[in-house]
Design an enzyme around this catalytic site. Structure first.
Site, mmCIF file in Angstrom:
data_model
loop_
_atom_site.group_PDB
_atom_site.id
_atom_site.type_symbol
_atom_site.label_atom_id
_atom_site.label_comp_id
_atom_site.label_asym_id
_atom_site.label_seq_id
_atom_site.Cartn_x
_atom_site.Cartn_y
_atom_site.Cartn_z
ATOM 1 N N CYS B 30 77.719 50.819 53.211
ATOM 2 C CA CYS B 30 79.106 50.489 52.912
ATOM 3 C C CYS B 30 79.488 49.184 53.588
ATOM 4 O O CYS B 30 78.725 48.632 54.363
ATOM 5 C CB CYS B 30 80.019 51.596 53.444
ATOM 6 S SG CYS B 30 79.758 51.847 55.200
ATOM 7 N N CYS B 33 79.216 49.151 57.355
ATOM 8 C CA CYS B 33 77.878 48.926 57.922
ATOM 9 C C CYS B 33 77.609 47.433 57.981
ATOM 10 O O CYS B 33 77.103 46.895 58.959
ATOM 11 C CB CYS B 33 76.802 49.548 57.034
ATOM 12 S SG CYS B 33 77.121 51.226 56.553
ATOM 13 N N ASP B 488 21.641 35.952 27.058
ATOM 14 C CA ASP B 488 21.266 34.553 27.047
ATOM 15 C C ASP B 488 19.851 34.491 27.595
ATOM 16 O O ASP B 488 19.503 35.258 28.484
ATOM 17 C CB ASP B 488 22.234 33.770 27.937
ATOM 18 C CG ASP B 488 21.869 32.315 27.993
ATOM 19 O OD1 ASP B 488 21.706 31.724 26.916
ATOM 20 O OD2 ASP B 488 21.722 31.786 29.106
ATOM 21 N N ASP B 689 25.100 33.356 32.482
ATOM 22 C CA ASP B 689 25.151 32.923 33.881
ATOM 23 C C ASP B 689 26.557 32.616 34.366
ATOM 24 O O ASP B 689 26.754 32.302 35.526
ATOM 25 C CB ASP B 689 24.229 31.718 34.107
ATOM 26 C CG ASP B 689 24.719 30.487 33.379
ATOM 27 O OD1 ASP B 689 25.811 30.525 32.773
ATOM 28 O OD2 ASP B 689 24.007 29.466 33.411
ATOM 29 N N ASP B 693 27.762 29.665 30.092
ATOM 30 C CA ASP B 693 28.066 30.629 29.040
ATOM 31 C C ASP B 693 29.510 31.104 29.071
ATOM 32 O O ASP B 693 29.852 32.042 28.351
ATOM 33 C CB ASP B 693 27.160 31.861 29.183
ATOM 34 C CG ASP B 693 25.697 31.492 29.067
ATOM 35 O OD1 ASP B 693 25.405 30.545 28.313
ATOM 36 O OD2 ASP B 693 24.866 32.138 29.716
#
Lengths: 130, 804
Positions: B30, B33, B488, B689, B693
């Site tokens: 509130c 606070c 590959d 690799d 690639d």
């Protein structure tokens, strides 16, 4: 031996029906927590504190698109449900230690809605970038 | 709610440049606070300006860094009774893992303590309520409402009566109120989090497992309190004032026990990750100014010289500068044999030095180190979501409200059914109530939430142990669906590093092959062709003298010519020999044979005459053939792609056991080839690799990068192999398939459990079999359901690599 439904039966049925309607309305249709605008501090990123306690409050946050947003997740519980926050769109998954505040910075690239959830997708919140 | 910022600038002149900090403040509800924190901060010496925002829940403070620290500011805020903590940023992978572990361990300890305490309280409650049984009006059993409890307690009564006769002397109201207090105590302490979390979720319009437990036990408790406080009300309606106290306590105890097991099992799902994080040594022996010094690894800097003795862990990544050793890298690559490390080789932090001592130069550190990257990758993977989970997510989102609706409907149906078949209102309400509570208690959304993530956790950890890093749930799921594996050739099926395989000299030559090799190698030192490197290496490895040529000319696509030690040299293919009018007849058949074997044959002419032929080839990896056989056995199509010519490609394919070869593919053609396979409806994995690639890896449904063990962060790849070995591909696919099976089992079990359990709890079988579920049995079933899902996921830990 069957007897016809009487007043109390109808009362129970009506009360049950109302309860079911209310439960479904409350959890699915009722309006969620209000939107909080993130304050754009001069020079710094937009910033907002999100309390994590059985949910995110605020759970809907309006932010500026294209600018970094710093979300301070303040986890106020130990419930393991909320131990992670996930921003799927940003591929971000962050552990939130209990009773601590953890900063997460994201930059919504363009206007749109960016959801964030807990690790198990039970708790939900969203950034509305505009 | 107010959004006002209350700001009180201090009148004193601020220092030149105050520091600014934003501290989240929790617990403010509130404006009062807010005012309190604001005033405290403003009065704090050193604070230039403070602004507390209630809505944002934070305090923005400008302060004089020479007068006060952020930590002191936090202390000031805490002194006002609110929570404050500096935001944690940039946790390292290791720190985050440690924080998670601490949280899980703490959760487990707390749940275990609470489960024990509530279990003991449950036994106490049973003892207290036994004397109450049979004291009520005839026709009713006594104050125990739960049918299972009543059965259990009735069977124990004779024993208890003889063992503790004094218990039966205590007046009934004392016992009833005692029970109420014990139950309240258990709910307020051991079960507290169910209620607070359910409430917190409710405020956010959401509901979870806690909601079900809280509503179920809460309703049972309230009912029991009414029965204790106003038993007359029940008796008037013809119902015994039965209570659910022991049931509430035992339900809480059982669910806590289930949660504790779940917490421990969840902890075990990340064992592998924890083991990885623990590989990081704490200290390093650094050589500074020629003295050895043990320093924490965090303070090691790049280019520091580090000393490692036999049996010690390599503290950080680096490059060997002196010494030689065998290093055990199995924890990172899954490679069981120690790897020989010589000067210039890379060593990885966290691996174990086996035999020799060596010195090395630190390279990558901290977050960029190999180990930290693996840990981060694994953590991201473990946290990622598999698409298969979407259905579970959708159901979880609506689960609890739907179950609550079913419970309410169950109540209404039972009430009306009992009432219209001759039961009194009281009896109808009691029976309806028991069924509704059983529905709430048996329903378990947790098993659904755990089904997929726990499987992902365990399997990615298992993968990491085997040197197979699968980047997340989505990759796991797609890898399980692979139908075609595209390999590959260079660097994947083969070593990727050409080596000299054959050396032949012309018959009757006056030149020894060694001498010819030395000349060729000397010439090739000037060449940048990859084959040249193989020749130079071959000669050096044999200790042959390698000089710098006096003249050198490169002929693209043909070879090279030049002068070495005064002799004119030409090394290259048939075309080059023709250009220099060298007759290759004596070795033509040898050259063609080498070509058929997939080798690159290079003719050597010295001073215009043919001297010999040298063949270079990229040898097949030792493990390729066996791995390809296994891929075929898994029912996968294996295709090899290569930019090489058909002859070379066919030779390699023959040796590796591959039947489908696409040769002469340009790098861009690899992507097209994968697209063509995908157009056929195949789910394609590309193994390459990761550097050359990358486009093909990204295009494929699953890109698998064969790592050298150091470059794991290949963006395009979904799976990174720590080992340069096709066996990892087999493991990745087998593990993914196995994981998918586990996920499906888990989801099936979680759905089936609820689909079967909820109707039984609602009493759907009652008209047929008379079967009704007691809420206590329902809670035991619920506790078991989520534990069983986690246990099933943990079975993935038993996965074994096919090849080790």
């Amino acid at each position: 031996m069957l007897t016809a439904l009487n007043g109390i039966d109808w009362l129970v049925i009506a009360a049950a029906g109302t309860t079911i309607l209310w439960v479904n309305w409350y959890f699915f249709a009722a309006e969620r927590a209000p939107v909080t605008a993130a304050a754009g501090a001069a020079g710094g990123p937009q910033e907002v504190t999100v309390a994590v306690h059985g949910g995110y409050s605020p759970s809907t946050i309006r932010v500026k698109a294209g600018a970094p947003v710093r979300l301070l997740f303040d986890r106020q519980e130990t419930s393991s449900c909320s131990e992670e926050v996930v921003f799927g769109d940003f591929g971000l998954r962050t552990f939130l230690p209990a009773h601590q505040t953890t900063a997460v910075t994201v930059t919504p690239p363009k206007p749109g809605v960016y959801e964030f959830t807990c690790g198990m997708s039970m708790l939900r919140g969203k950034l509305i970038a505009e | 709610m107010t959004t006002a910022n209350i700001t009180h600038p201090r009148p004193a002149a601020p220092p030149a440049s105050p520091e600014k900090v934003v501290i989240p403040v929790s617990g403010m509800t509130c404006a009062a606070c807010q005012g309190r924190v604001q005033r405290t901060l403003s009065k704090t010496p050193g604070v230039v300006d403070a602004s507390v925002n209630l809505m944002m829940g934070n305090a923005t403070i400008a302060y004089d860094a020479s007068a006060i620290t952020p930590d002191a500011l936090i202390e000031r805020i805490r002194a006002t009774g609110y929570g404050a903590e500096l935001p944690q940023e940039n946790q390292t992978a290791f720190e985050e893992q440690a924080a998670r572990d601490a949280a899980t361990a703490e959760e487990f300890r707390e749940l275990r303590a609470k489960a024990w305490a509530s279990g003991i309280a449950g036994v106490l409650a049973m003892l207290l309520s036994m004397p109450l049984m049979g004291t009520m009006t005839a026709g009713h059993h006594g104050p125990v409402a739960d049918p299972f409890m009543r059965w259990a307690m009735e069977s124990m009564t004779p024993t208890l009566r003889s063992a503790l006769p004094w218990l039966y002397e205590i007046p009934a109201p004392v016992l009833s109120w005692g029970l109420l207090l014990v139950t309240l105590g258990v709910m307020a302490w051991a079960g507290r989090h169910f209620y607070t979390r359910a409430w917190a979720a409710f405020r956010h319009h959401s509901a979870d497992m806690n909601t079900l437990v809280a509503v179920g036990t809460g309703a049972a408790f309230v009912y029991s309190v009414v029965a204790t406080v106003a038993p007359g009300f029940f008796v008037q309606n013809g119902v015994a004032p039965d209570v659910y106290y022991e049931a509430v306590i035992i339900i809480i105890a059982l669910i806590l026990t289930g949660n504790a097991f779940e917490a421990r099992a969840k902890r075990e799902t990340s064992t592998a990750l924890r083991a990885l994080a623990n590989l990081q040594p704490k200290t390093a022996r650094v050589l500074r100014d020629e003295t050895e010094e043990d320093v924490p690894v965090e303070s090691v800097r790049a280019d520091d010289m580090i000393l490692v003795r036999p049996g010690e862990r390599v503290p950080v990544d680096g490059e060997l500068t002196s010494g030689e050793s065998a290093v055990d890298e199995s924890m990172l690559t899954g490679e069981s044999l120690p790897v020989t490390k010589r000067v210039g080789d890379r060593v990885i932090g966290g691996t174990i030095n086996r035999v020799g001592a060596f010195r090395y130069r630190a390279t990558t550190l901290g977050e960029t180190s190999v180990l930290a990257q693996i840990v981060k990758l694994m953590r991201d993977a473990q946290g990622s979501r598999a698409p298969i989970q979407r259905l579970a997510d959708r159901i979880s989102a609506i689960f609890v409200p739907v179950v609550v609706s079913i419970a309410v409907a169950t109540f209404a149906v039972w009430f009306v059914a009992v009432h219209t078949t001759g039961g009194g209102v009281g009896e109808a309400a009691v029976r309806a109530f028991a069924a509704a509570v059983a529905v709430l208690i048996i329903a378990c959304p947790c098993a659904m939430g755990l089904a997929v993530p726990t499987a992902v956790m365990v399997s990615s950890g298992k993968g990491a142990e085997l040197g197979v890093l699968i980047k997340g749930g989505e990759a796991l799921q797609r890898a399980g669906d692979i139908t075609t594996v595209v390999l590959d050739k260079t660097g994947t099926v083969t070593e990727g590093r050409p080596a000299v395989t054959d050396v032949e000299v012309v018959y009757n030559s006056t030149l020894a092959s060694e001498e010819m090799l030395a000349l060729v190698a000397s010439l090739e030192t000037m060449s940048e062709h990859p084959l040249a490197d193989a020749l130079v290496r071959h000669a050096r490895d044999r200790g042959l003298p390698v000089d710098t040529p006096e003249a050198f000319e490169s002929h693209t696509g043909r070879g090279a010519t030049g002068v070495v030690r005064g002799r004119a040299l030409a090394v290259g293919n048939e075309a080059l020999m023709q250009d220099y009018a060298v007759d290759i007849a004596p070795l033509r058949s040898a050259g063609h044979r080498l070509g058929d074997e997939g080798k690159t044959a290079m003719y050597v002419a010295i001073d215009g005459a043919l001297a010999g032929v040298v063949a270079v080839a990229d040898p097949i990896r030792g493990t390729s053939r066996a791995a390809i056989q296994q891929l075929l056995r898994l029912g996968l199509d294996v295709v090899m792609l290569t930019g090489d010519n058909k002859r070379t490609a066919d030779a390699v394919a023959r040796e590796a056991g591959i039947t489908r070869v696409v040769a002469g593919v340009l790098p861009a053609g690899k992507v097209a080839e994968i697209e063509r396979l995908q157009a056929d409806g195949r789910v394609v994995a590309m193994v390459g690799d990761g550097v050359n690639d990358a486009p093909a890896l990204a295009k494929a449904d699953i890109g698998i990068a064969m790592g050298s063990g150091t470059d794991i962060a290949v963006e395009a790849a979904d799976v990174a192999l720590m080992r340069g070995d096709l066996a990892g591909v087999v493991d990745a696919i087998r593990l993914s398939r196995r994981t998918m099976r586990t996920m499906k089992q888990n989801l099936f079990w979680a759905f089936a459990y609820n689909v079967v359990g909820i109707p039984i709890a609602a009493g759907l079988l009652f008209p047929i079999t008379g079967l009704l579920l007691s809420p206590i049995l329902a809670s035991a079933a619920m506790a078991f359901s989520s534990v069983s899902v986690v246990m099933n996921s943990l079975r993935l830990r038993r996965f074994r690599a096919a090849t080790s």
